[in-house]
Design a protein around this motif. Sequence first.
Motif, short mmCIF file in Angstrom:
data_model
loop_
_atom_site.label_atom_id
_atom_site.label_comp_id
_atom_site.label_asym_id
_atom_site.label_seq_id
_atom_site.Cartn_x
_atom_site.Cartn_y
_atom_site.Cartn_z
N ALA A 1 40.32 38.58 48.37
CA ALA A 1 40.66 37.43 47.55
C ALA A 1 41.59 37.82 46.42
O ALA A 1 41.49 38.93 45.88
N VAL B 1 33.36 32.17 46.47
CA VAL B 1 34.22 33.34 46.69
C VAL B 1 33.41 34.63 46.63
O VAL B 1 33.54 35.51 47.49
N LEU C 1 42.24 37.11 42.70
CA LEU C 1 41.45 36.52 41.62
C LEU C 1 41.96 36.97 40.26
O LEU C 1 42.53 38.05 40.14
N ILE D 1 40.73 34.99 51.23
CA ILE D 1 40.32 33.79 50.51
C ILE D 1 41.45 33.45 49.56
O ILE D 1 41.83 34.26 48.71
N THR E 1 38.00 27.53 45.47
CA THR E 1 38.22 27.78 44.04
C THR E 1 36.91 28.02 43.30
O THR E 1 36.92 28.39 42.13
#
Length: 308
Positions: free
Chosen positions: A250, A239, A252, A203, A234
């Motif tokens: 992801a 997510v 982050l 992601i 986003t």
Amino acid sequence: MDSPRLLDGRLKLRHLLIVDALTEQGSVVGAAAALHVTQPVVTRGLHDLEAILGVRLYDRGPRGISPTEFGTAFTGHARAVLAQLTQATRHVEEIADARRGHVVVGTHLAGSNLLLPRAIAHLKTSRPLLTVIVREGTPDSLLVELTAGRVDLIVGRLTGAVAEGTRRRTLYDESIRLVAGAHHPLAGARDLALADLAAYPWILPGAETVLREELETFFAARGFEVPRNRVEATSFLTVRELLNETEMIAALPGLIGADDPRLTTLPVSLEPIGHSVGTTLAADRRLGPATEALIASLDTAAARLRDG
């Protein structure tokens, strides 16, 4: 251009609203829909304004309209006036009842998970009747909202140069980490390399974001392509659910999901990628009591996050 023309009584508030909508929407159709009026009303208002100013504000094309140099300049002034009128109305309301009022805060991924919710919770303990309106969006779209006075402040990642007409303040610094669901096959591993993650879906933030650019640079510097099996998102809610339901990985901000037992951090360093989280405000706009109260609560929440 003879500036006194703007003060001879012909310029109306609707002209400013039309310019704001036309520049944002890029078409007469879109502006009319945004303003809830008919297309002829928008077209006539634009013609009237161009006659008052004596210049062409937009170039017309088969795909819509685009502001000329005059249009871009006048849009900035129109939005500044609209923002001041919005703030004036709310300031009077808050003076009438200091306990009430409302504040509109724009946010994007960094800061939206812990900082802003904790700041709002802190604020509501002392001012329960104050309304906080949260708007999510990309950094660019939120800057437009801030300039036009539809957003009082932005909370999120501070990147690049300070936009014209704004001022920023850093609240804390944050690293970027690779995160997966607690059920992920790599969860609990102590020593991983970027190559170990290549087989899994990812992601990634949208292509228009600074973090995406930094990740692409990070991959390229290490001889890797941007993962082809990917989702671009986003929204933290999206997510988080994807991480919980799949074997996706992801990138982050470090505090995102820090308190969620369903997520785990993978031991792959993304240094030197990192960022500062803070507030962005209109440079010359007077802050209302509600906005000042939220800023104070953001300071308190940020101090607690820095202290761990």
